[in-house]
Design a protein around this motif. Structure first.
Motif, PDB file in Angstrom:
ATOM      1  N   VAL A 282     -57.834   3.523 -22.513  1.00 25.87           N
ATOM      2  CA  VAL A 282     -59.076   4.287 -22.511  1.00 25.87           C
ATOM      3  C   VAL A 282     -59.919   3.841 -21.312  1.00 25.87           C
ATOM      4  O   VAL A 282     -60.305   2.669 -21.222  1.00 25.87           O
ATOM      5  CB  VAL A 282     -59.857   4.072 -23.825  1.00 25.87           C
ATOM      6  N   LEU A 283     -60.213   4.763 -20.411  1.00 30.08           N
ATOM      7  CA  LEU A 283     -61.005   4.454 -19.222  1.00 30.08           C
ATOM      8  C   LEU A 283     -62.496   4.665 -19.464  1.00 30.08           C
ATOM      9  O   LEU A 283     -63.327   3.948 -18.899  1.00 30.08           O
ATOM     10  CB  LEU A 283     -60.542   5.317 -18.038  1.00 30.08           C
ATOM     11  N   VAL A 294     -51.832   1.970 -37.472  1.00 27.75           N
ATOM     12  CA  VAL A 294     -51.763   0.630 -38.043  1.00 27.75           C
ATOM     13  C   VAL A 294     -51.145  -0.343 -37.041  1.00 27.75           C
ATOM     14  O   VAL A 294     -50.811  -1.476 -37.392  1.00 27.75           O
ATOM     15  CB  VAL A 294     -50.951   0.606 -39.363  1.00 27.75           C
ATOM     16  N   PHE A 295     -51.010   0.080 -35.796  1.00 30.67           N
ATOM     17  CA  PHE A 295     -50.413  -0.768 -34.764  1.00 30.67           C
ATOM     18  C   PHE A 295     -51.456  -1.694 -34.143  1.00 30.67           C
ATOM     19  O   PHE A 295     -51.224  -2.893 -33.999  1.00 30.67           O
ATOM     20  CB  PHE A 295     -49.765   0.105 -33.685  1.00 30.67           C
ATOM     21  N   LEU A 296     -52.597  -1.144 -33.762  1.00 27.64           N
ATOM     22  CA  LEU A 296     -53.636  -1.951 -33.132  1.00 27.64           C
ATOM     23  C   LEU A 296     -54.318  -2.841 -34.165  1.00 27.64           C
ATOM     24  O   LEU A 296     -54.490  -2.459 -35.326  1.00 27.64           O
ATOM     25  CB  LEU A 296     -54.675  -1.047 -32.468  1.00 27.64           C
ATOM     26  N   SER A 297     -54.733  -4.027 -33.721  1.00 27.11           N
ATOM     27  CA  SER A 297     -55.473  -4.921 -34.603  1.00 27.11           C
ATOM     28  C   SER A 297     -56.905  -4.413 -34.758  1.00 27.11           C
ATOM     29  O   SER A 297     -57.378  -3.562 -33.998  1.00 27.11           O
ATOM     30  CB  SER A 297     -55.492  -6.340 -34.033  1.00 27.11           C
ATOM     31  N   GLU A 298     -57.600  -4.951 -35.757  1.00 32.20           N
ATOM     32  CA  GLU A 298     -58.991  -4.561 -35.956  1.00 32.20           C
ATOM     33  C   GLU A 298     -59.821  -4.880 -34.724  1.00 32.20           C
ATOM     34  O   GLU A 298     -60.707  -4.105 -34.322  1.00 32.20           O
ATOM     35  CB  GLU A 298     -59.556  -5.290 -37.181  1.00 32.20           C
ATOM     36  N   HIS A 299     -59.542  -6.008 -34.076  1.00 32.72           N
ATOM     37  CA  HIS A 299     -60.266  -6.387 -32.856  1.00 32.72           C
ATOM     38  C   HIS A 299     -60.009  -5.376 -31.742  1.00 32.72           C
ATOM     39  O   HIS A 299     -60.938  -4.970 -31.028  1.00 32.72           O
ATOM     40  CB  HIS A 299     -59.829  -7.782 -32.417  1.00 32.72           C
ATOM     41  N   GLU A 300     -58.745  -4.959 -31.596  1.00 34.20           N
ATOM     42  CA  GLU A 300     -58.415  -3.983 -30.553  1.00 34.20           C
ATOM     43  C   GLU A 300     -59.090  -2.641 -30.824  1.00 34.20           C
ATOM     44  O   GLU A 300     -59.546  -1.965 -29.888  1.00 34.20           O
ATOM     45  CB  GLU A 300     -56.894  -3.808 -30.468  1.00 34.20           C
ATOM     46  N   ARG A 301     -59.174  -2.254 -32.078  1.00 33.08           N
ATOM     47  CA  ARG A 301     -59.835  -0.987 -32.406  1.00 33.08           C
ATOM     48  C   ARG A 301     -61.310  -1.045 -32.054  1.00 33.08           C
ATOM     49  O   ARG A 301     -61.883  -0.080 -31.538  1.00 33.08           O
ATOM     50  CB  ARG A 301     -59.667  -0.673 -33.891  1.00 33.08           C
ATOM     51  N   GLN A 302     -61.945  -2.170 -32.326  1.00 35.66           N
ATOM     52  CA  GLN A 302     -63.364  -2.306 -32.031  1.00 35.66           C
ATOM     53  C   GLN A 302     -63.630  -2.292 -30.531  1.00 35.66           C
ATOM     54  O   GLN A 302     -64.669  -1.804 -30.078  1.00 35.66           O
ATOM     55  CB  GLN A 302     -63.903  -3.596 -32.656  1.00 35.66           C
ATOM     56  N   GLN A 303     -62.680  -2.800 -29.740  1.00 30.15           N
ATOM     57  CA  GLN A 303     -62.841  -2.796 -28.287  1.00 30.15           C
ATOM     58  C   GLN A 303     -62.731  -1.398 -27.694  1.00 30.15           C
ATOM     59  O   GLN A 303     -63.295  -1.120 -26.631  1.00 30.15           O
ATOM     60  CB  GLN A 303     -61.784  -3.705 -27.643  1.00 30.15           C
ATOM     61  N   ASN A 304     -61.966  -0.516 -28.349  1.00 32.98           N
ATOM     62  CA  ASN A 304     -61.782   0.866 -27.880  1.00 32.98           C
ATOM     63  C   ASN A 304     -61.236   0.929 -26.455  1.00 32.98           C
ATOM     64  O   ASN A 304     -61.614   1.790 -25.665  1.00 32.98           O
ATOM     65  CB  ASN A 304     -63.100   1.639 -27.961  1.00 32.98           C
ATOM     66  N   THR A 305     -60.315   0.025 -26.131  1.00 31.33           N
ATOM     67  CA  THR A 305     -59.687   0.059 -24.809  1.00 31.33           C
ATOM     68  C   THR A 305     -58.318   0.736 -24.840  1.00 31.33           C
ATOM     69  O   THR A 305     -57.758   1.042 -23.795  1.00 31.33           O
ATOM     70  CB  THR A 305     -59.517  -1.363 -24.261  1.00 31.33           C
ATOM     71  N   ARG A 306     -57.783   0.978 -26.041  1.00 34.86           N
ATOM     72  CA  ARG A 306     -56.503   1.682 -26.189  1.00 34.86           C
ATOM     73  C   ARG A 306     -56.572   2.548 -27.432  1.00 34.86           C
ATOM     74  O   ARG A 306     -57.338   2.278 -28.355  1.00 34.86           O
ATOM     75  CB  ARG A 306     -55.333   0.695 -26.318  1.00 34.86           C
ATOM     76  N   LEU A 307     -55.729   3.571 -27.456  1.00 39.15           N
ATOM     77  CA  LEU A 307     -55.567   4.375 -28.664  1.00 39.15           C
ATOM     78  C   LEU A 307     -54.130   4.850 -28.768  1.00 39.15           C
ATOM     79  O   LEU A 307     -53.406   4.924 -27.771  1.00 39.15           O
ATOM     80  CB  LEU A 307     -56.536   5.551 -28.703  1.00 39.15           C
ATOM     81  N   VAL A 315     -64.153  11.845 -31.642  1.00 42.31           N
ATOM     82  CA  VAL A 315     -65.329  12.680 -31.866  1.00 42.31           C
ATOM     83  C   VAL A 315     -66.138  12.611 -30.572  1.00 42.31           C
ATOM     84  O   VAL A 315     -66.755  11.589 -30.274  1.00 42.31           O
ATOM     85  CB  VAL A 315     -66.153  12.174 -33.056  1.00 42.31           C
ATOM     86  N   GLY A 316     -66.070  13.668 -29.776  1.00 42.28           N
ATOM     87  CA  GLY A 316     -66.712  13.665 -28.468  1.00 42.28           C
ATOM     88  C   GLY A 316     -65.686  13.869 -27.376  1.00 42.28           C
ATOM     89  O   GLY A 316     -64.866  14.794 -27.458  1.00 42.28           O
ATOM     90  N   SER A 317     -65.689  13.006 -26.357  1.00 42.63           N
ATOM     91  CA  SER A 317     -64.737  13.128 -25.250  1.00 42.63           C
ATOM     92  C   SER A 317     -64.257  11.750 -24.829  1.00 42.63           C
ATOM     93  O   SER A 317     -64.934  10.740 -25.047  1.00 42.63           O
ATOM     94  CB  SER A 317     -65.374  13.848 -24.064  1.00 42.63           C
ATOM     95  N   VAL A 318     -63.078  11.719 -24.225  1.00 43.19           N
ATOM     96  CA  VAL A 318     -62.480  10.462 -23.809  1.00 43.19           C
ATOM     97  C   VAL A 318     -61.744  10.668 -22.487  1.00 43.19           C
ATOM     98  O   VAL A 318     -61.194  11.740 -22.225  1.00 43.19           O
ATOM     99  CB  VAL A 318     -61.511   9.937 -24.895  1.00 43.19           C
ATOM    100  N   THR A 319     -61.762   9.641 -21.648  1.00 37.49           N
ATOM    101  CA  THR A 319     -61.009   9.630 -20.398  1.00 37.49           C
ATOM    102  C   THR A 319     -59.877   8.629 -20.546  1.00 37.49           C
ATOM    103  O   THR A 319     -60.109   7.462 -20.891  1.00 37.49           O
ATOM    104  CB  THR A 319     -61.902   9.241 -19.208  1.00 37.49           C
ATOM    105  N   LEU A 320     -58.651   9.085 -20.296  1.00 39.38           N
ATOM    106  CA  LEU A 320     -57.468   8.271 -20.536  1.00 39.38           C
ATOM    107  C   LEU A 320     -56.652   8.077 -19.272  1.00 39.38           C
ATOM    108  O   LEU A 320     -56.687   8.910 -18.354  1.00 39.38           O
ATOM    109  CB  LEU A 320     -56.575   8.931 -21.595  1.00 39.38           C
ATOM    110  N   ASP A 321     -55.893   6.985 -19.252  1.00 43.16           N
ATOM    111  CA  ASP A 321     -54.924   6.747 -18.189  1.00 43.16           C
ATOM    112  C   ASP A 321     -53.544   6.934 -18.794  1.00 43.16           C
ATOM    113  O   ASP A 321     -53.184   6.248 -19.754  1.00 43.16           O
ATOM    114  CB  ASP A 321     -55.076   5.332 -17.630  1.00 43.16           C
ATOM    115  N   SER A 322     -52.783   7.858 -18.262  1.00 42.33           N
ATOM    116  CA  SER A 322     -51.449   8.111 -18.813  1.00 42.33           C
ATOM    117  C   SER A 322     -50.504   7.005 -18.386  1.00 42.33           C
ATOM    118  O   SER A 322     -50.793   6.207 -17.492  1.00 42.33           O
ATOM    119  CB  SER A 322     -50.919   9.468 -18.349  1.00 42.33           C
ATOM    120  N   SER A 323     -49.337   6.960 -19.036  1.00 40.24           N
ATOM    121  CA  SER A 323     -48.326   5.963 -18.681  1.00 40.24           C
ATOM    122  C   SER A 323     -47.525   6.362 -17.453  1.00 40.24           C
ATOM    123  O   SER A 323     -46.703   5.601 -16.966  1.00 40.24           O
ATOM    124  CB  SER A 323     -47.381   5.739 -19.871  1.00 40.24           C
TER     125      SER A 323
END
Length: 328
Positions: A282-283, A294-307, A315-323
């Motif tokens: 997530v950029l 259920v892959f990401l940890s609770e800490h990773e979810r709170q950081q919102n750096t990956r999805l 809910v809203g908009s997101v900018t992503l970096d593809s693989s």
């Protein structure tokens, strides 16, 4: 771009209702693949289904011990789900389909000193085979084996007879009752393993209690059958600067499918938010991510750096970096 899969022609051999909402299907491969591969407990099949007129993949746990002729799966009908269960329940004896498998992201370790199997509702499907595989071994070696099976009513106790036959008093049904994971984990001997499959709230409770107990994270094994999320599905905007794309993901479409339709290659496998192959960086975020994995940890979810693109929404908009990376 999905992870490599070998597809086999198959036919619905038979089906029958186990409970008012759970239907079991026996699936027989045809042609050159007429012999069913042996599968280990915890394995699943991938199936190509027409969901609301669109081809989609769904994964279903294989039930019980293999018989060499057919695969067994059980599907809980969810009228407000993503459509896979409704598509399965429309199938009739003799209908043909494509399947891939077996695969196993939920393997059973036969070397633990004790086991606690915990199922919630349709989460019993991978655990039945585990119970059958462990029952004799544990009885001979004196190792502890118990199963907790949470259901909303006695009528929803699928495979109850088979479980009682192999487990006897080691099976405990929790009917319309919350499982006290803290107490259950405290009663386990050192080195014991707990296997959990069920809805996300049950899994979250098990994970939190296990972490609080201080036991090794590797001794908790789990699988989920889906997460409906904290928000109702709604359209959201996705920007992919690497591809100069600005797209809208409709309410009835996954982010992964929307990316693939837009020509963005994304590696995936389970499509249930478990394996993590489809995670994207997530950029930028304008709104809130509804993490349904259920892959990401609770800490990773709170950081919102990956999805996880296969199940999570925004809910809203997101900018992503593809693989995707251009060839050097």
């Amino acid at each position: 771009m999905r992870a490599c899969a070998t597809w086999t022609d198959a036919v619905i051999e038979s089906f029958g209702d186990l409970t008012p909402t759970v239907r079991e299907f026996r699936i027989r491969p045809t042609g050159d693949a007429a012999t069913v591969q042996r599968h280990e407990p915890g394995s699943h099949l991938q199936m190509q289904l027409l969901v609301d007129g669109k081809p989609e993949l769904r994964s279903y746990s294989l039930v019980g011990e293999p018989d060499g002729q057919t695969w067994r799966i059980a599907v809980k009908r969810l009228d407000d789900g993503r459509g896979g269960s409704r598509a399965m329940w429309r199938l009739a004896t003799g209908d043909r389909l494509q399947v891939s498998g077996p695969r196993n992201h939920f393997p059973l370790d036969f070397n633990a000193p004790a086991y606690l199997l915990v199922a919630g509702g349709i989460g019993i499907t991978p655990l039945l085979g585990m119970a059958q595989a462990l029952a004799g071994r544990c009885a001979q070696s004196g190792r502890s084996l118990r199963m907790l099976y949470g259901v909303r009513s006695e009528a929803e106790l699928a495979y109850g007879q088979a479980l009682r036959a192999c487990l006897g008093e080691r099976l405990q049904a929790a009917v319309d009752t919350r499982i006290d994971f803290t107490a259950e984990i405290a009663a386990l001997p050192p080195g014991a393993q707990m296997y959990v499959c069920g809805p996300v709230p049950m899994l979250d409770a098990a994970r939190h209690a296990w972490e609080a107990s201080g036991r090794p994270a590797a001794d908790l094994r789990y699988e989920t059958f889906g997460n409906s999320g904290r928000f109702s599905p709604q359209a959201f905007r996705v920007l992919i600067p690497r591809h100069a794309l600005d797209i809208t993901v409709p309410a009835g479409c996954s982010l992964l499918d929307a990316l693939e339709q837009a020509g963005v290659e994304a590696v995936s496998d389970c499509k249930r938010g478990e394996c993590g192959l489809c995670t994207l960086d997530v950029l930028a975020l304008d709104g809130e991510i509804d993490h349904r994995d259920v892959f990401l940890s609770e800490h990773e979810r709170q950081q919102n750096t990956r999805l996880c693109a296969c199940v999570s929404r925004v809910v809203g908009s997101v900018t992503l970096d593809s693989s995707y990376r251009p060839d050097a």
